[in-house]
Design an enzyme around this catalytic site. Structure first.
Site, short mmCIF file in Angstrom:
data_model
loop_
_atom_site.label_atom_id
_atom_site.label_comp_id
_atom_site.label_asym_id
_atom_site.label_seq_id
_atom_site.Cartn_x
_atom_site.Cartn_y
_atom_site.Cartn_z
N ASN A 11 41.47 31.73 45.42
CA ASN A 11 40.99 30.19 44.90
C ASN A 11 40.73 30.24 43.24
OD1 ASN A 11 37.91 31.67 45.81
ND2 ASN A 11 37.73 31.47 43.52
N TYR A 163 35.21 49.76 36.45
CA TYR A 163 36.67 49.08 37.34
C TYR A 163 38.06 49.33 37.46
CZ TYR A 163 39.39 44.63 37.71
OH TYR A 163 40.89 44.03 38.01
#
Length: 294
Positions: A11, A163
């Protein structure tokens, strides 16, 4: 092409542009997204640019491992040609965020969620004549080491380093998965890609999914000498999904210093090239999730 592809995080960002490009190539694209509203906006944007695009959405929350079987069941398909493991989260802050299961949020979303998802999808991928698992890593993974005894950074948490470790874990998983698929005689292959240096300021607008103002565009022009936009950053993933010449275990990245340009097959270096570390991270992932893809 006639392929059916699930794109996690389809998205927004690179996932959005991968979905748009796959739809333009004739694939049936399923957007995996936590947000129904954001998925609907992405579907509308793609349809406005790709007439006749074959699209759908399935709710997908990779941080909630127990929910993933429901998401896979909701696909309602007998086979799947590819899954693009693209979704990811970067938590910017000093606090170590945890999922309800007690996993570090970035490691859980970026790696463990995809680990479990692929486990659940493999029967559908094997039912395709040539299934593919395509994992999106990052060049930042080259900057870190990953301790299999502490993959979730409990002892030395720092957000950007955690991360990068989660992205290295993803890449190790992608390469180890292909080794295990080959050993099992599977027709499904696993390929890894990375987008290089992909900036919002170099990314064309796709309102309301992404809006780039004139000032932002101008400020980003100097960076365009070395980096590119997220539309270009999606191309290695799209090639990894669609190119019949791509083989299992390959790494696809941008051509120019691994940062920008057309996608190419590039050598696997650093921690991602360590099969012993990959096997250890695989074992840790099995222990943490209670599942094993192959």
């Amino acid at each position: 092409m006639g392929k059916t592809v699930l794109v996690t995080g389809g998205n927004a960002g690179i996932g959005y542009f991968a979905a748009e490009q796959l739809a333009a190539a004739g694939a049936t694209v399923v957007l995996g997204s936590r947000s129904d509203a954001k998925a609907a906006a992405a579907l509308t944007s793609i349809r406005s640019r790709v007439p006749g695009a074959r699209l759908s959405h399935v709710r997908l929350d990779l941080a909630d491992l127990a929910s993933l079987k429901t998401s896979v069941d909701a696909l309602g398909v007998d086979s799947l040609d590819a899954v693009l493991c693209n979704a990811g989260v970067l938590v910017d802050g000093p606090e170590r965020a945890l999922t309800p299961d007690g996993h570090e949020l970035m490691f859980a979303t970026n790696h463990l969620g995809h680990f479990v998802l692929v486990c659940l999808l493999l029967p559908l991928l094997d039912a395709s004549p040539a299934g593919r698992v395509v994992t999106t890593g990052s060049f930042v993974a080259r900057s870190v080491k990953l301790d299999p005894a502490d993959p979730q950074s409990a002892n030395d948490y720092q957000s950007k380093r955690a991360y990068a470790r989660s992205k290295l874990a993803q890449m190790l998983f992608g390469f180890e998965l292909d080794r295990r698929l080959r050993a099992a005689g599977s027709t499904t292959i696993s390929v890894v890609n990375h987008p290089g240096g992909a900036l919002d300021s170099l990314t064309p607008s796709r309102p309301p999914v992404h809006v780039r103002g004139a000032g932002q565009r101008l400020r980003g022009l100097p960076a365009g000498l070395l980096l590119h936009g997220k539309d270009s950053g999606a191309r290695p993933a799209v090639r990894a999904v669609l190119d019949p010449a791509v083989t299992g275990g390959q790494l696809i990245g941008p051509r120019v210093f691994g940062l920008r340009g057309k996608p190419r097959v590039e050598p696997v270096r650093g921690g991602a090239a360590d099969p012993d570390l990959a096997a250890e991270i695989w074992a840790a992932s099995v222990e943490l999730t209670g599942m094993e893809p192959v």
